[in-house]
Write an enzyme that holds these catalytic residues in place. Structure first.
Site, short mmCIF file in Angstrom:
data_model
loop_
_atom_site.label_atom_id
_atom_site.label_comp_id
_atom_site.label_asym_id
_atom_site.label_seq_id
_atom_site.Cartn_x
_atom_site.Cartn_y
_atom_site.Cartn_z
N GLU A 75 -38.29 37.69 -19.20
CA GLU A 75 -37.57 38.78 -18.55
C GLU A 75 -37.72 40.07 -19.35
O GLU A 75 -37.96 41.13 -18.78
CB GLU A 75 -36.08 38.43 -18.42
CG GLU A 75 -35.81 37.22 -17.55
CD GLU A 75 -35.76 35.90 -18.32
OE1 GLU A 75 -35.06 34.99 -17.86
OE2 GLU A 75 -36.44 35.78 -19.37
N CYS A 112 -31.15 34.38 -20.37
CA CYS A 112 -30.33 34.18 -21.56
C CYS A 112 -29.47 35.43 -21.79
O CYS A 112 -29.63 36.46 -21.13
CB CYS A 112 -31.20 33.89 -22.77
SG CYS A 112 -32.11 35.32 -23.41
#
Length: 160
Positions: A75, A112
């Protein structure tokens, strides 16, 4: 003392096949990026595809390093590349697929904490929500209309 309640709302698709054609293609790009991940240590591969407001698509995968924690999540690879190369273009939709190398995990895996905070920075900067779609290697796809569902009490520039 008082108590507060924080709620998160997600749309759940039973599979990638329930997404519209554009979203399905973007998730396929995230899956393809996942397959290209460099994860020799964790054997946990993640791919991401980001649709920009100018309809460009940026993809990335996690990149590990023997000097933990020097690697970077898919990401952040994706959004940092987009931020560096398209600094004035907004982010519309982020697609994520994650799974261990040795199995196709069917449980959706969200970003996360570090990635959530990084996504938050761009959502705050552009002052519009970023849709986030995430899945495992197969199975259900979760959609969040904003990073605020994943990080409702986020830390931002207003605290600095």
């Amino acid at each position: 003392m008082k108590q507060i309640s924080v709620n998160a709302n997600f749309t759940v698709y039973s599979s990638i096949d329930e997404l519209n054609e554009v979203e399905k293609e973007l998730m396929k790009k995230a899956i393809s990026a996942r397959e290209q991940a460099y994860a020799p240590y964790s054997k946990f591969k993640v791919g991401a595809a980001l649709l920009l407001e100018n309809n460009e698509v940026v993809v990335g995968s996690n990149q590990e390093n023997a000097a933990y924690p020097s690697g970077l999540c898919a990401e952040r690879v994706t959004i940092f590349y987009a931020g560096a190369n398209y600094p004035n273009v907004g982010f519309k939709k982020l697609f994520i697929s994650a799974s261990p190398e040795d199995q196709l995990l069917a449980k959706p895996i969200p970003p996360c904490g570090a990635c959530r905070q990084s996504i938050a920075e761009y959502e705050i900067k552009q002052e519009t929500p970023i849709e986030i779609y995430f899945m495992g290697g197969t199975g259900e796809v979760y959609k969040s209309d904003s990073l605020r569902n994943l990080l409702p009490l986020l830390f931002d520039k207003n605290y600095l």
